[in-house]
Write a protein that holds these residues in place. Structure first.
Motif, PDB file in Angstrom:
ATOM      1  N   GLU A  21      66.812  54.507  17.698  1.00  0.00           N
ATOM      2  CA  GLU A  21      65.510  53.830  17.648  1.00  0.00           C
ATOM      3  C   GLU A  21      65.660  52.443  17.047  1.00  0.00           C
ATOM      4  O   GLU A  21      65.029  51.482  17.514  1.00  0.00           O
ATOM      5  CB  GLU A  21      64.509  54.660  16.838  1.00  0.00           C
ATOM      6  N   ASP A  22      66.495  52.323  16.020  1.00  0.00           N
ATOM      7  CA  ASP A  22      66.741  51.005  15.417  1.00  0.00           C
ATOM      8  C   ASP A  22      67.368  50.054  16.433  1.00  0.00           C
ATOM      9  O   ASP A  22      66.958  48.901  16.544  1.00  0.00           O
ATOM     10  CB  ASP A  22      67.664  51.132  14.200  1.00  0.00           C
ATOM     11  N   ASP A  23      68.358  50.523  17.160  1.00  0.00           N
ATOM     12  CA  ASP A  23      69.016  49.697  18.175  1.00  0.00           C
ATOM     13  C   ASP A  23      68.030  49.279  19.268  1.00  0.00           C
ATOM     14  O   ASP A  23      68.019  48.127  19.702  1.00  0.00           O
ATOM     15  CB  ASP A  23      70.194  50.450  18.813  1.00  0.00           C
ATOM     16  N   ARG A  24      67.209  50.231  19.678  1.00  0.00           N
ATOM     17  CA  ARG A  24      66.226  49.929  20.728  1.00  0.00           C
ATOM     18  C   ARG A  24      65.223  48.884  20.232  1.00  0.00           C
ATOM     19  O   ARG A  24      64.867  47.961  20.954  1.00  0.00           O
ATOM     20  CB  ARG A  24      65.514  51.210  21.163  1.00  0.00           C
ATOM     21  N   LYS A  25      64.814  49.017  18.977  1.00  0.00           N
ATOM     22  CA  LYS A  25      63.862  48.075  18.395  1.00  0.00           C
ATOM     23  C   LYS A  25      64.497  46.674  18.302  1.00  0.00           C
ATOM     24  O   LYS A  25      63.868  45.666  18.625  1.00  0.00           O
ATOM     25  CB  LYS A  25      63.450  48.567  17.012  1.00  0.00           C
ATOM     26  N   ARG A  67      64.761  45.252  21.790  1.00  0.00           N
ATOM     27  CA  ARG A  67      63.437  44.844  22.266  1.00  0.00           C
ATOM     28  C   ARG A  67      63.006  43.523  21.628  1.00  0.00           C
ATOM     29  O   ARG A  67      62.496  42.619  22.298  1.00  0.00           O
ATOM     30  CB  ARG A  67      62.414  45.937  21.976  1.00  0.00           C
ATOM     31  N   ARG A  68      63.238  43.383  20.317  1.00  0.00           N
ATOM     32  CA  ARG A  68      62.887  42.133  19.625  1.00  0.00           C
ATOM     33  C   ARG A  68      63.707  40.955  20.169  1.00  0.00           C
ATOM     34  O   ARG A  68      63.182  39.860  20.373  1.00  0.00           O
ATOM     35  CB  ARG A  68      63.108  42.265  18.124  1.00  0.00           C
ATOM     36  N   ALA A  70      62.695  35.908  25.832  1.00  0.00           N
ATOM     37  CA  ALA A  70      61.607  35.680  26.797  1.00  0.00           C
ATOM     38  C   ALA A  70      60.642  34.614  26.280  1.00  0.00           C
ATOM     39  O   ALA A  70      60.183  33.761  27.043  1.00  0.00           O
ATOM     40  CB  ALA A  70      60.870  36.983  27.074  1.00  0.00           C
ATOM     41  N   ALA A  71      60.356  34.631  25.002  1.00  0.00           N
ATOM     42  CA  ALA A  71      59.464  33.632  24.406  1.00  0.00           C
ATOM     43  C   ALA A  71      60.092  32.243  24.467  1.00  0.00           C
ATOM     44  O   ALA A  71      59.419  31.257  24.789  1.00  0.00           O
ATOM     45  CB  ALA A  71      59.135  34.007  22.956  1.00  0.00           C
TER      46      ALA A  71
END
Length: 120
Positions: free
Chosen positions: A28-32, A35-36, A42-43
């Motif tokens: 979950e940490d890696d996915r977060k 994603r960030r 993208a920003a």
């Protein structure tokens, strides 16, 4: 009175669940983190695209301003030329033998009519 103020227990529950203080699995940490990072990239891409679009619009604006200035200058020149030619025509009409000829209704061949108006 409770005018839009939630009970203190619910505030603590929301903050503790949204803070991320709960232990998460490494997946979950890696996915977060991924994603960030993906969102950050993208920003950046979006901001860069927006800046490029603004730059392009600014260049187009400057080109249109130059064209507008040039066209206004041309309008001024053409207006001056029109005034000058109108004056020349008025002066010519005063002395033109064809306009003052008593036989104005007689058809005269065009080359003779033109040569008769020319200075001798």
């Amino acid at each position: 009175m409770s005018h839009g103020v939630p009970a203190s227990g619910s505030v603590l529950q929301r903050s503790s669940s949204s803070d991320g203080n709960q232990p998460q699995s490494p997946e979950e940490d890696d996915r977060k983190i991924r994603r960030r990072e993906k969102n950050r990239v993208a920003a950046q891409r979006s901001r860069k695209k927006q800046t490029q679009k603004a730059d392009k619009l600014h260049e187009e604006y400057e080109c249109l301003e130059q064209e507008n200035t040039s066209l206004k200058r041309e309008i001024g020149k053409l207006t001056d030329e029109m005034k000058h030619l109108s004056e020349v025509l008025k002066d010519h009409e005063k002395i033109c033998p064809l306009l003052h000829c008593s036989m104005n209704f007689v058809t005269i061949p065009r080359p003779d009519a033109l040569t008769s108006c020319l200075p001798r």
